[in-house]
Design a protein around this motif. Structure first.
Motif, PDB file in Angstrom:
ATOM      1  N   PRO A 446       2.870   2.636  22.461  1.00 23.37           N
ATOM      2  CA  PRO A 446       1.937   1.889  21.612  1.00 23.37           C
ATOM      3  C   PRO A 446       1.859   2.488  20.215  1.00 23.37           C
ATOM      4  O   PRO A 446       2.276   3.624  19.979  1.00 23.37           O
ATOM      5  N   GLY A 447       1.298   1.713  19.320  1.00 18.88           N
ATOM      6  CA  GLY A 447       1.208   2.136  17.939  1.00 18.88           C
ATOM      7  C   GLY A 447       2.269   1.471  17.105  1.00 18.88           C
ATOM      8  O   GLY A 447       2.766   0.389  17.434  1.00 18.88           O
ATOM      9  N   ASN A 448       2.629   2.116  15.983  1.00 20.49           N
ATOM     10  CA  ASN A 448       3.635   1.611  15.051  1.00 20.49           C
ATOM     11  C   ASN A 448       3.204   0.268  14.453  1.00 20.49           C
ATOM     12  O   ASN A 448       4.032  -0.603  14.198  1.00 20.49           O
ATOM     13  N   ASP A 449       1.916   0.126  14.251  1.00 19.73           N
ATOM     14  CA  ASP A 449       1.340  -1.084  13.655  1.00 19.73           C
ATOM     15  C   ASP A 449       0.714  -0.705  12.314  1.00 19.73           C
ATOM     16  O   ASP A 449      -0.053   0.255  12.226  1.00 19.73           O
ATOM     17  N   LEU A 450       1.030  -1.468  11.286  1.00 20.46           N
ATOM     18  CA  LEU A 450       0.501  -1.136   9.970  1.00 20.46           C
ATOM     19  C   LEU A 450       0.135  -2.392   9.201  1.00 20.46           C
ATOM     20  O   LEU A 450       0.565  -3.487   9.543  1.00 20.46           O
ATOM     21  N   ALA A 451      -0.647  -2.185   8.151  1.00 19.08           N
ATOM     22  CA  ALA A 451      -0.968  -3.250   7.212  1.00 19.08           C
ATOM     23  C   ALA A 451      -0.444  -2.849   5.834  1.00 19.08           C
ATOM     24  O   ALA A 451      -0.432  -1.665   5.486  1.00 19.08           O
ATOM     25  N   ILE A 452      -0.005  -3.850   5.081  1.00 17.08           N
ATOM     26  CA  ILE A 452       0.588  -3.645   3.758  1.00 17.08           C
ATOM     27  C   ILE A 452      -0.113  -4.573   2.775  1.00 17.08           C
ATOM     28  O   ILE A 452      -0.419  -5.723   3.093  1.00 17.08           O
ATOM     29  N   ASP A 453      -0.345  -4.065   1.584  1.00 17.70           N
ATOM     30  CA  ASP A 453      -0.995  -4.904   0.569  1.00 17.70           C
ATOM     31  C   ASP A 453      -0.564  -4.434  -0.825  1.00 17.70           C
ATOM     32  O   ASP A 453      -0.026  -3.336  -1.001  1.00 17.70           O
ATOM     33  N   ASP A 454      -0.765  -5.304  -1.798  1.00 18.90           N
ATOM     34  CA  ASP A 454      -0.550  -4.986  -3.219  1.00 18.90           C
ATOM     35  C   ASP A 454       0.837  -4.395  -3.472  1.00 18.90           C
ATOM     36  O   ASP A 454       0.978  -3.288  -4.017  1.00 18.90           O
ATOM     37  N   ILE A 455       1.864  -5.141  -3.076  1.00 19.59           N
ATOM     38  CA  ILE A 455       3.244  -4.728  -3.313  1.00 19.59           C
ATOM     39  C   ILE A 455       3.583  -5.028  -4.768  1.00 19.59           C
ATOM     40  O   ILE A 455       3.385  -6.154  -5.238  1.00 19.59           O
ATOM     41  N   GLN A 456       4.125  -4.032  -5.466  1.00 21.31           N
ATOM     42  CA  GLN A 456       4.269  -4.195  -6.912  1.00 21.31           C
ATOM     43  C   GLN A 456       5.563  -3.560  -7.422  1.00 21.31           C
ATOM     44  O   GLN A 456       5.997  -2.516  -6.932  1.00 21.31           O
ATOM     45  N   LEU A 457       6.164  -4.229  -8.396  1.00 21.98           N
ATOM     46  CA  LEU A 457       7.213  -3.628  -9.214  1.00 21.98           C
ATOM     47  C   LEU A 457       6.729  -3.672 -10.643  1.00 21.98           C
ATOM     48  O   LEU A 457       6.329  -4.722 -11.146  1.00 21.98           O
ATOM     49  N   ARG A 458       6.747  -2.511 -11.306  1.00 15.73           N
ATOM     50  CA  ARG A 458       6.314  -2.475 -12.698  1.00 15.73           C
ATOM     51  C   ARG A 458       7.242  -1.592 -13.503  1.00 15.73           C
ATOM     52  O   ARG A 458       7.916  -0.708 -12.965  1.00 15.73           O
ATOM     53  N   VAL A 459       7.285  -1.853 -14.788  1.00 10.38           N
ATOM     54  CA  VAL A 459       8.100  -1.054 -15.684  1.00 10.38           C
ATOM     55  C   VAL A 459       7.282   0.157 -16.121  1.00 10.38           C
ATOM     56  O   VAL A 459       6.058   0.086 -16.225  1.00 10.38           O
ATOM     57  N   SER A 460       7.962   1.293 -16.297  1.00 16.82           N
ATOM     58  CA  SER A 460       7.247   2.535 -16.605  1.00 16.82           C
ATOM     59  C   SER A 460       7.348   2.916 -18.072  1.00 16.82           C
ATOM     60  O   SER A 460       7.215   4.095 -18.413  1.00 16.82           O
ATOM     61  N   SER A 461       7.580   1.960 -18.931  1.00 16.85           N
ATOM     62  CA  SER A 461       7.632   2.220 -20.370  1.00 16.85           C
ATOM     63  C   SER A 461       6.718   1.234 -21.079  1.00 16.85           C
ATOM     64  O   SER A 461       6.807   0.023 -20.851  1.00 16.85           O
ATOM     65  N   ALA A 462       5.830   1.757 -21.904  1.00 19.11           N
ATOM     66  CA  ALA A 462       4.800   0.903 -22.517  1.00 19.11           C
ATOM     67  C   ALA A 462       5.377  -0.142 -23.452  1.00 19.11           C
ATOM     68  O   ALA A 462       4.768  -1.173 -23.689  1.00 19.11           O
TER      69      ALA A 462
END
Length: 471
Positions: A446-462
Motif C-alpha cells: 500500500p501507499g505510493n499515492d500522491l497529489a500534484i498541483d501548480d505545475i509550472q515552467l518559467r524562465v529564470s531571466s527577468a
C-alpha cells in the motif's frame, strides 16, 4: 546468519554528527561498523563475504571498474578526468583506508545486503553510511540516488522502513555525507539494504564507507520510524559551484541561485505555463489529462474503480476508499475555493505520471520546471507504506530523446497533516523543443499515492519571455 557482534573495525562516535534529532548523541551502542580496513595496495583483495554482506554487482581487482561493477580501493582510481582521482576514504585515522567504490547500472540492483539476527523487537535502531559522488561536478553526469531499506527476514519480506537519499550531489572536491534511516524493529531478524533508484548509467558512480548499525537505549524520538538525515552541501573551499541544496540542478544556479533554486513561489519571472487544474463544486472533475495538454501512463478512473495505476482530478482528498488518506485535505493553489488537484495512484516503477511537450524555447536560456507534491497517506505508526519518489526529467524532442536534466525528489514522507512541498529542477535549454516528464522511481503498495498541483515552467531571466519563435 552472521552474529550481530561481528564487526570489521569499530571507531568512536563522531559527536559532531547527530542524525537522530532530540536525542543524546552518545546514548547508543554500535552493533557493527564496516570501515573496509586499510592497506598499501590500491585494490583490496577482500570480498563482500569478508564483511558479511552480499551485492548484485561484480567485483573488480583492476582498473576496469565498469558499469555494474565494484571494488574496494584506498583511493579513487584516476581512470579519466571524470572521477575524483586519488580522493581518499572517509574513515578517520586509518592511513590508506579502503572504501566501497560502486559503478552502478540500472534501477533496483542491490548495492548492499546485510542479514542480521537477534535484534530486540520494539527497540530503536539506526542504519547509516557515508556516501560520496565520485564524479566531478563539471561533468554534469547522472547523480547516484540510493534507497535504504530494512526488511523482515520472512516469507513476505515485510518492509519495516525505507528512505531515499535523493540525488547525491556532485562536487568540485569529493565530499562525504552521512545518510541514515532510523526504525523501530518489528522482527528480530532483518536484512539491511541499499539499492539504486537511478536507471541511467552515465555517471551514477559512488563511494561508500563506515556502514553502521547502532541501537539506542531509548525510543524517545520524534517522527523517526522512517526518518533519513544527511549533510548535502559540497565542501568546495570557496569555489563557485551550481549545486543547489533545495532539490534543483542546472547551470542557472551559478547566475540566479536565489530565484531559480527557491523552494517558494516567485512571481518575478515569466511563466510559460502554469497548471492549477481549475476549480469547481463537484468533488471529481470530469476533465482528463488531455484537457491540460499532457499525457500520462495512468488511467482516468471513477472513485468506485480507483486503484494503483489510476488518476483523478479532485477538489479534496477522498476518504471512502481508505481511512489511511488525509480525508478532505485541500489542493495547494492559493485563493481558489474548491480548487482541483491531480490525484495519482502510482502503480509501477517508471510509470510516466506527467508528459508535456513544449516548443520554441530559447537555446541557452535558463528555465525552471517545478510542481507542488504531497503524500496523501497519513502518518500511522503501525502501517508500513510505500512512499512516492518522483523523477523530474527534461529531454530533447527527437529520436534519441537526449536527457538535458533530471532530479529526483527522494521519498515523499507521510505527515500527521498533509504537507505540500515544491520540487523540480532548473536547466539551460540545449534544444528548442523539449518534453517535461515526471516518472515514478518506485513501485509497491500500500501507499505510493500522491497529489500534484501548480505545475509550472518559467524562465529564470527577468528580461526574457522564454519563447523564441522562428523567423
Amino acid at each position: 546468519m552472521v552474529s550481530v557482534h561481528v564487526t570489521t573495525e569499530v571507531f568512536p562516535f563522531d559527536q559532531s554528527v547527530d542524525l537522530c534529532p532530540d536525542n543524546d548523541a552518545l546514548n547508543f551502542t554500535t552493533i557493527f561498523l564496516i570501515t573496509f580496513g586499510s592497506g598499501p595496495t590500491l585494490f583490496s583483495n577482500k570480498t563482500p563475504a569478508d564483511f558479511n554482506f552480499t551485492t548484485s554487482h561484480s567485483q573488480s581487482f583492476t582498473f576496469d571498474v565498469n558499469d555494474g561493477m565494484f571494488a574496494f580501493v584506498n583511493e579513487v582510481p584516476d581512470l579519466n578526468n571524470g572521477w575524483h582521482g586519488n580522493a581518499s576514504d572517509y574513515t578517520t585515522n586509518d592511513t590508506d583506508g579502503y572504501m566501497f567504490l560502486v559503478n552502478m547500472q540500472g534501477i533496483d540492483p542491490q548495492i548492499f545486503n546485510y542479514k542480521i539476527d537477534d535484534l530486540h523487537i520494539g527497540r530503536l535502531y539506526e542504519f547509516s553510511a557515508y556516501v560520496a559522488n565520485v564524479v566531478r561536478k563539471e561533468k554534469c553526469l547522472n547523480k547516484p540516488n540510493i534507497r535504504f531499506e530494512v526488511r523482515a527476514i520472512n516469507e513476505s519480506g515485510n518492509v519495516i522502513a525505507k528512505k531515499g537519499t535523493g540525488d547525491v550531489p556532485a562536487c568540485y572536491n569529493m565530499s562525504w555525507s552521512k545518510y541514515d534511516i532510523s526504525f523501530e524493529t518489528t522482527h528480530s531478524s532483518v536484512v539491511l539494504l541499499m539499492l539504486s533508484n537511478v536507471a541511467e548509467g552515465s555517471g551514477n558512480d559512488l563511494a561508500i564507507d563506515d556502514i553502521e548499525l547502532r541501537v539506542y537505549s531509548t525510543n524517545d524520538l520524534d517522527d523517526t520510524s522512517t526518518t533519513a538525515s544527511s549533510i548535502f552541501d559540497c565542501k568546495n573551499n570557496d569555489e563557485d559551484y551550481c549545486e543547489c541544496s533545495n532539490d534543483f540542478i542546472g547551470l542557472s544556479c551559478k547566475i540566479q541561485s536565489d530565484d531559480v533554486c527557491s523552494k517558494h513561489d516567485n512571481n518575478t519571472y515569466e511563466s510559460l505555463f502554469f497548471i492549477t487544474f481549475g476549480s469547481g463544486s463537484d468533488r471529481f472533475y470530469s476533465k482528463t489529462a488531455s484537457d491540460f495538454n499532457f499525457k500520462t501512463d495512468l488511467k482516468k478512473e471513477s472513485w468506485s474503480n480507483f486503484k494503483p495505476g489510476a488518476y483523478a482530478f479532485v477538489n479534496s482528498v477522498p476518504s471512502s476508499l481508505t481511512v489511511l488518506w488525509h480525508d478532505a485535505a485541500k489542493d495547494h493553489t492559493t485563493n481558489d475555493t474548491d480548487g482541483y488537484m491531480y490525484l495519482a495512484g502510482v502503480g509501477n516503477v517508471n510509470d510516466m505520471i506527467f508528459n508535456y511537450n513544449i516548443t520554441n524555447l530559447c537555446v541557452g536560456v535558463d528555465y525552471e520546471y517545478s510542481a507542488y507534491l504531497t503524500n496523501v497517506m497519513r502518518d500511522i505508526r503501525w502501517v508500513s507504506v510505500t512512499e512516492p519518489n518522483i523523477r523530474f526529467e527534461v529531454r530533447a524532442v527527437h529520436k534519441k530523446g537526449d536527457l538535458i536534466a533530471q532530479k529526483s525528489t527522494g521519498d515523499i514522507p507521510v505527515y500527521q497533516h498533509m504537507t505540500w512541498s515544491k520540487h523540480g529542477l532548473s536547466f539551460v535549454a540545449t534544444s528548442s523543443s523539449v518534453v517535461l516528464l515526471m516518472i515514478s522511481n518506485v513501485g509497491g503498495h500500500p501507499g505510493n499515492d500522491l497529489a500534484i498541483d501548480d505545475i509550472q515552467l518559467r524562465v529564470s531571466s527577468a528580461n526574457q519571455t522564454g519563447f523564441c519563435y522562428p523567423g
